[in-house]
Design a protein around this motif. Structure first.
Motif, PDB file in Angstrom:
ATOM      1  N   LEU B  65      -0.531 -29.136 -23.918  1.00  0.00           N
ATOM      2  CA  LEU B  65      -0.942 -28.162 -22.929  1.00  0.00           C
ATOM      3  C   LEU B  65       0.198 -27.377 -22.267  1.00  0.00           C
ATOM      4  O   LEU B  65       0.359 -26.126 -22.001  1.00  0.00           O
ATOM      5  CB  LEU B  65      -1.579 -28.822 -21.634  1.00  0.00           C
ATOM      6  N   ALA B  68       1.202 -24.948 -24.844  1.00  0.00           N
ATOM      7  CA  ALA B  68       0.413 -23.925 -24.909  1.00  0.00           C
ATOM      8  C   ALA B  68       0.498 -23.049 -23.761  1.00  0.00           C
ATOM      9  O   ALA B  68      -0.195 -22.114 -23.914  1.00  0.00           O
ATOM     10  CB  ALA B  68      -0.912 -24.601 -25.275  1.00  0.00           C
ATOM     11  N   PHE B  70      -0.208 -23.977 -20.531  1.00  0.00           N
ATOM     12  CA  PHE B  70      -1.147 -24.553 -19.456  1.00  0.00           C
ATOM     13  C   PHE B  70      -0.868 -25.518 -18.455  1.00  0.00           C
ATOM     14  O   PHE B  70      -1.368 -26.648 -18.627  1.00  0.00           O
ATOM     15  CB  PHE B  70      -2.400 -25.002 -20.110  1.00  0.00           C
ATOM     16  N   ASP B  72      -0.469 -25.888 -15.553  1.00  0.00           N
ATOM     17  CA  ASP B  72      -1.303 -26.237 -14.433  1.00  0.00           C
ATOM     18  C   ASP B  72      -2.372 -27.287 -14.943  1.00  0.00           C
ATOM     19  O   ASP B  72      -2.516 -28.316 -14.222  1.00  0.00           O
ATOM     20  CB  ASP B  72      -1.788 -25.119 -13.876  1.00  0.00           C
ATOM     21  N   TYR B  73      -2.955 -27.152 -15.960  1.00  0.00           N
ATOM     22  CA  TYR B  73      -3.809 -28.188 -16.428  1.00  0.00           C
ATOM     23  C   TYR B  73      -3.302 -29.447 -16.995  1.00  0.00           C
ATOM     24  O   TYR B  73      -3.996 -30.158 -16.799  1.00  0.00           O
ATOM     25  CB  TYR B  73      -4.592 -27.288 -17.540  1.00  0.00           C
ATOM     26  N   ASN B 814     -20.408  -8.998 -11.421  1.00  0.00           N
ATOM     27  CA  ASN B 814     -19.660  -9.279 -12.281  1.00  0.00           C
ATOM     28  C   ASN B 814     -19.900  -8.345 -13.624  1.00  0.00           C
ATOM     29  O   ASN B 814     -19.906  -8.765 -14.852  1.00  0.00           O
ATOM     30  CB  ASN B 814     -19.673 -10.692 -13.026  1.00  0.00           C
ATOM     31  N   PHE B 859      -8.866  -5.647 -14.059  1.00  0.00           N
ATOM     32  CA  PHE B 859      -9.638  -6.209 -15.287  1.00  0.00           C
ATOM     33  C   PHE B 859      -9.113  -5.412 -16.394  1.00  0.00           C
ATOM     34  O   PHE B 859      -9.942  -5.461 -17.644  1.00  0.00           O
ATOM     35  CB  PHE B 859     -11.254  -5.955 -14.898  1.00  0.00           C
ATOM     36  N   ARG B 861      -7.542  -4.589 -19.949  1.00  0.00           N
ATOM     37  CA  ARG B 861      -6.892  -5.263 -20.915  1.00  0.00           C
ATOM     38  C   ARG B 861      -6.356  -4.311 -21.949  1.00  0.00           C
ATOM     39  O   ARG B 861      -5.462  -4.591 -22.619  1.00  0.00           O
ATOM     40  CB  ARG B 861      -7.945  -6.134 -21.402  1.00  0.00           C
ATOM     41  N   LYS B 903      -8.053   5.102 -28.251  1.00  0.00           N
ATOM     42  CA  LYS B 903      -8.641   4.996 -27.137  1.00  0.00           C
ATOM     43  C   LYS B 903      -7.733   5.751 -25.783  1.00  0.00           C
ATOM     44  O   LYS B 903      -8.230   6.067 -24.813  1.00  0.00           O
ATOM     45  CB  LYS B 903      -8.588   3.509 -26.754  1.00  0.00           C
TER      46      LYS B 903
END
Lengths: 265, 974
Positions: B65, B68, B70, B72-73, B814, B859, B861, B903
């Motif tokens: 983890l 990768a 992560f 915190d996890y 959402n 939001f 990306r 785009k």
């Protein structure tokens, strides 16, 4: 159903190859000493835990289960009809046929697959509890190592949909503790699904990440694990979801999960 | 002296045993056995006692983890694990430290360590994990301090329970120190390893490595220090010899001889080797039976040492008195050269082989120059030997024994780098390293091929280029596209005139094209067009580049490419198809007449001279499809022409004729339904309702499942819209509102979208409102609400926009349209604010506008939305009256955004359209010029081409005539 695509390495010791139904012109029984016996008929004797074999010459012999490596019996007469009904989603019609096959062909190689299809039929009719019942007795009576992988996974899905979380958890914990690697990976995936179903996002995420990190060589499960982990991260508004999607698209670009995310990257 | 007397009596009768190095791949001093420390954390964390599998697995998971990204996890997993297994503290200790050090918190980690007693297993594991982390970031001193603190706890060796852990830590420490070239430290670390009482086989290897280190250290030292090192080395060598006769034994012979050499006692050194020669031969014989065993034979090094001693002696004798020493020189030269060539020929994979070959050759040449006739290894023999070695290597390579192949190839190439066959040998070496996943070595040799041969003679350069391409293909075969692409780039830079250069670049474009990375693919095709205009592949590159532009929506750029493509091609289905694409591109850019001409050309060519453009059944089928499309679009173009007004009925008639011809020639065409719809609409426009009715009836009869038949009113609307008769189109489609019950919300939505595209915002709003009646169908209600908001925005009903969006976000917080909604909301609030008289309310509204944009940015990306966010920010700033800020926002898009991204392109154009005149109005002529030129470079045939040229010229003139204003530096946000 991608969870169904597990490496068959986990079940090299499986005696009854549920997924690889050999359609022999004549029945046969392969013994553990390597000898193969042709048979006119083969029957299973539950009380004796043995096979009653009638050779083409008419001789009858009883062979204990422990000496049998594999049984190859001709395809049941109703098999094609049953599978065609399943393909056409005629579940109600398929059920009695499959039930009959599962009973008549107990321990003869076709019962596991018949029960799996039976469970899927009940699932198709939105009756998960019956699906679970269809598989339960089979699962309990067979040694775990002999149960085909696909049947195990169907069973798990059935337990999840039937709301038998406790039973499912127990089964998964057992496999995770002592199963072969590919089955452990599948079980972690299933546990992740179960946690997710129960609204437990973080435990689900960790299970998917376990599959990604600890079972990287079980490639068949990687796309699904990456996809689902990314979904949960999205729900948690964690931008690291993009990294997982990138890995999915770069390393598993031909998978259906990569196709699903290609618009999001 | 009898050799047997040299074998300790206790083992004289013991059968020889063969031992390979106990640690495969770590041949001590002469290897690259440096463990990547940081990745061995979990090994360090393992305690000697039984570890529950779950703990082991979770520790591995935590490490994964962290790697990768992560951490915190990883922390959460650690906390849960400790709850379940409180005794697992030691096992997770390393992870705990790693979590801190991964975040750069070394000081904090050190504090944690110091708070835990070194007398606990947890404390020890933490210290070592921390030391490894320090090493990984180059803090060697800190790493050493903690390691030494650990080892100093057990001066006499660790307790039995700690032995494995201690030994592994000590070995790892030794490798670290070797890598840092701290020989004395490494020697001490090896002593620590031996204190852990390893298994006999392992101990033997470790003793050998320690002895070799002591030898090396002694050589670097002097006086008492050297003496001590050599004494300890000899003591260990003796112990090793007592343990049996194997490779380790052989190495002790080398070491003992070497010690004598260093001490200046050549005779002693020679004697030692000669005395042990029988045993060395035995070892050799046994190694011969082991695959690749001779690589490790100590005989090679011993012979090399003998040869070296002889070499030095010969040169000294020749320099002193060649004549007087002649016989001795000749005799010694024979022996010396024999040793050198034996090492080369019989131990080619051994690390001494290449040097032996070179030195033998050098000595023979030198002696010959000095007037001696020596038996130099004849060139033919040498060539023969090399040829055999290369063939053997090739066989191993083909059998996928990459390690074996590398051994043989290396021996030859290191000694004879320019021998015939060197280039393919190097090529095979690169591919072998790729298969063995040693990418650094692979890239190093590939780089050498490029550097060494890029300016060589054409045939050598071609051969080397082919090897580099083969290596790139090898990378592709193992799935490493990134390295493959890098090698292809290297190939192209080093061998730009190679026969295959054009194809290689084109193929790189194809790879990107297949992955739908059109902007990237375009760059490769443009490279081909620029650099290889005479190659056959140039034609394909033209076509592909045009296809990229079509995919990216930059049709104007596709036009000149396609025109050239058509020009180059001979009459054929390909030429017809290319002309069709040209016509489509012209049509897409609004050049109706030129498009019409091209479609007409196709129809004429295929009608009058069909065989000229293809006579085989396949060709005819392709041309038939092209004809079908050309007929339809030609008729369509006729229907679009509006000038001169008095000719319009004639053009409409031609359009009707064209559609009817299509229906006659291709009755089953997919275009038949739209053609019939077009006929009906045109008759309607010509005031021939009966003819129109006939057409629509035929449509409903013959194509009942077509979208046109299912909603004739809408189909007529679309036809009128496409013809440019918007007013009439709106009148027709409003019939749907009158008979609303006949249509589904989905049909209203479909119509609303088309009406909105025609900028009929008020009518579009009505249709969207109808669609929003599908409250229970989210898939319709949501886009309908967004469409309604957009229509309200188009009609200037900003309060309406706010109400609509608020309703949408309240129902679906959402929503997948969150970004779009926030853009709309921002604009609406800003417009409301701009009209607001009350200063307080105005400020509140502008603040809401800013908040909405910021919310959208969270939001975003992709680059397209980022460009839009900047554009909307500019609009907001304009409404706030902050013109300079708005100008900076526009400039950010124009100068920094990637206009090649489909785009981004629309927002780029709008930024130019709004921003450049603003810059001129603010007298920022230099920025206006930059912006205009940037646009014209990217879109030389774009829709703003003429307008932008005018602005450019205006800015240029102003720059010359007016005082230049300081150019504003665009604020670059990350």
């Amino acid at each position: 159903m991608n969870s169904g695509m597990i490496v068959k390495m986990a079940v090299l010791s499986v005696l009854v190859a549920g997924a690889a139904m050999t359609v022999a012109a004549q029945d046969s029984i392969l013994l553990t000493n390597g000898r193969k016996l042709a048979a006119r008929s083969i029957q299973w004797r539950e009380g004796e835990k043995a096979y009653r074999v009638e050779t083409p010459e008419g001789a009858i012999s009883t062979i204990p289960k422990a000496q049998v490596q594999r049984v190859d019996v001709k395809k049941p007469a109703d098999w094609d009809k049953a599978t065609a009904m399943m393909a056409a989603k005629q579940y109600a019609a398929a059920i009695p046929l499959l039930d009959g096959i599962a009973t008549s062909y107990r321990m003869l190689g076709w019962d596991g697959e018949a029960r799996r299809l039976l469970a899927n039929a009940y699932l198709g009719m939105k009756e998960p509890k019956k699906a679970a019942d269809a598989l339960e007795s089979y699962m309990e009576s067979m040694p775990k190592a002999e149960i085909p992988v696909e049947v195990t996974q169907t069973y798990w899905n059935v337990l999840l949909q039937a709301g038998r979380g406790a039973m499912l958890k127990k089964d998964l914990d057992e496999v995770i503790a002592s199963g072969p690697r590919p089955m452990v990976a599948a079980a972690m995936m299933m546990r992740g699904n179960m946690n997710r179903e129960g609204g437990q996002k973080e435990p689900a995420l960790l299970d998917y990440l376990r599959v990604v990190i600890l079972f990287e060589n079980i490639r068949e499960l990687q796309p699904e694990a990456l996809f689902k982990a990314a979904e949960i991260l999205d729900e948690l508004r964690d931008p690291r979801a993009d990294e997982l999607r990138k890995k999915l698209v770069q390393e598993y670009k031909d998978s259906e999960y990569a196709a699903k995310v290609s618009g999001k990257i | 002296m009898d050799n047997n007397q040299l074998i300790p009596s206790g083992i004289r009768d013991i059968k020889y045993r063969m031992k390979r190095s106990a640690r495969k791949g770590i041949p001590g001093l002469f290897g690259m056995g440096i463990v990547v420390v940081f990745m061995a954390f979990t090994a360090v964390a393992q305690a000697p006692q039984e570890v529950p599998q779950e703990v082991e697995q979770e520790v591995q998971f935590m490490a994964g983890l962290i790697d990768a990204g992560f951490p915190d996890y990883a922390n959460k997993v650690m906390e849960r694990l400790l709850l379940k297994f409180p005794d697992a503290k030691m096992h997770v200790a390393s992870v705990k430290i790693r979590l801190l050090t991964a975040g750069g918190k070394f000081d904090e980690a050190e504090k944690v360590i110091q708070s835990v007693s070194i007398d606990t297993e947890e404390g020890l594991a933490m210290r070592l994990a921390f030391a490894d982390a320090c090493y990984a970031v180059g803090q060697m001193q800190r790493a050493k301090m903690h390691y030494n603190a650990f080892f100093s706890k057990y001066p006499g060796g660790p307790p039995p329970a700690m032995q494995k852990f201690y030994g592994e830590a000590a070995y790892k420490f030794a490798q670290m120190l070797l890598f840092a070239q701290d020989l004395p430290g490494a020697v001490q670390a090896y002593r620590y390893v031996l204190l852990s009482k390893p298994e006999p086989d392992v101990e033997r290897t470790l003793m050998t490595e320690l002895a070799e280190l002591l030898l090396k250290l002694g050589e670097k030292s002097s006086g008492e220090q050297r003496k001590k090192c050599f004494e300890e080395c000899k003591a260990i060598a003796t112990k090793i010899q007592w343990g049996g006769v194997d490779v380790a034994f052989g190495k002790t012979v080398v070491m003992l001889a070497h010690i004598e050499l260093i001490n200046g006692k050549k005779a002693e050194a020679r004697k030692i080797i000669n005395d042990y020669m029988t045993i060395l031969q035995e070892i050799d014989n046994m190694l011969r039976d082991v695959p690749d065993g001779l690589r490790f034979s100590p005989m090679a090094q011993c012979r090399y040492m003998l040869a070296q001693m002889g070499d030095e002696e010969i040169r000294e004798m020749v320099e002193t008195n060649a004549q007087a020493n002649r016989d001795r020189i000749i005799d010694l030269a024979k022996q010396t050269l024999s040793h050198y060539y034996t090492v080369l020929l019989k131990y080619p994979a051994n690390s001494w082989a290449s040097s032996a070959g070179q030195k033998g050759d050098s000595l023979a040449t030198w002696l010959t120059d000095k007037g001696f006739s020596v038996g130099k290894l004849p060139k033919e023999k040498l060539a023969e030997v090399v040829d055999v070695l290369l063939k053997e290597a090739k066989v191993l390579f083909q059998q996928q024994d990459y390690k074996g192949a590398l051994g043989k190839y290396s021996a030859v190439i290191n000694t004879f780098p320019d021998i015939k066959g060197a280039i393919p040998a190097l090529g095979d070496m690169v591919r072998s390293y790729i298969q063995l996943q040693n990418f650094y070595a692979a890239d190093a040799i590939a780089g050498y091929l490029c550097e060494r041969y890029k300016k060589a003679s054409p045939d050598l350069a071609e051969e080397a280029g082919n090897m580099v391409l083969a290596a790139a293909a090898e990378y592709e075969s193992v799935g490493d596209k990134v390295r493959a692409a890098a090698l292809n780039e290297g190939f192209f830079e080093s061998f730009p005139t190679h026969k295959r250069a054009a194809i290689v670049v084109f193929r790189q474009g194809e790879t990107q094209f297949r992955a739908e990375n059109y902007a990237t693919a375009l760059k490769y095709y443009e490279q081909v067009m620029e650099k290889f205009p005479k190659e056959r592949i140039f034609v394909d590159a033209l076509s592909r580049a045009a296809q990229c532009h079509t995919q990216l929506g930059t049709h104007s750029n596709a036009v000149p490419l396609l025109a050239k493509h058509v020009e180059i091609l001979s009459p054929s289905p390909s030429q017809v198809s290319s002309r069709l694409r040209l016509a489509d591109a012209l049509r897409q850019t609004g050049q109706t007449i030129p498009a019409l001409n091209e479609y007409s050309r196709i129809v004429k060519q295929l009608t009058e001279e069909p065989d000229k453009y293809g006579s085989s059944p396949d060709d005819k089928a392709k041309n038939s499809k092209s004809m079908e499309l050309a007929q339809f679009w030609r008729a369509f173009c006729f229907s679009r022409i509006k000038e001169p007004a008095e000719q319009v009925p004639l053009y409409q008639t031609k359009a009707i004729e064209g559609f009817n011809q299509l229906l006659k020639d291709f009755p089953k065409s997919e275009l038949s339904a739209p053609a019939l719809s077009g006929v009906g609409t045109l008759y309607f426009l010509q005031g021939k309702p009966e003819e129109a009715e006939k057409a629509y009836s035929r449509l409903a009869r013959e194509f009942p499942d077509s979208p046109q038949a299912s909603n004739v009113t809408f189909a007529m609307f679309l036809s009128l819209k496409e013809i440019g008769q918007m007013d009439k189109a709106v009148v027709v489609v409003e019939k749907m509102l009158t008979d609303a019950a006949k249509y589904t919300p989905g049909q209203f939505l479909q119509a609303a979208v088309a009406i909105y595209e025609s900028k009929q915002y008020e009518t579009a709003a009505k249709f969207y409102r109808q669609a929003t009646k599908a409250v229970g169908q989210r898939a319709i209600w949501e886009p309908a609400m967004v469409g309604l908001a957009n229509s309200q925005a188009g009609a200037g009903d900003w309060p309406g926009v706010v109400k609509t969006i608020d309703e949408l976000m309240a129902k679906y917080p959402n929503s997948g349209f969150t970004v779009e909604c926030n853009f709309l909301l921002s604009r609406a609030h800003a417009e409301v604010a701009a009209k607001e008289q009350d200063a307080g309310k105005r400020e509140i509204a502008f603040n809401k506008a800013v908040a909405a944009i910021n919310q959208a940015r969270k939001f975003i990306r992709d680059a397209g939305l980022r460009a839009r966010a900047d554009y909307e920010t500019a609009r907001l700033q304009l409404l706030e009256g902050k013109k300079t800020d708005a100008m900076a926002s526009y400039l950010r898009i124009v100068l920094l955004a990637d206009a090649g991204d489909a785009k981004v392109a629309p927002w780029y154009e709008r930024a130019v359209e709004d921003g450049v005149p603003l810059m001129i109005s603010l007298e920022r002529y230099s920025d206006a010029l930059d912006g205009a030129e940037a646009y014209l470079k990217v879109f030389p045939q774009g829709r703003l081409m003429d307008q932008v040229r005018q602005w450019r010229d205006q800015a240029k003139v102003k720059l010359i005539t007016a005082q230049p204003a300081p150019a504003a530096a665009p604020e670059v946000k990350k």
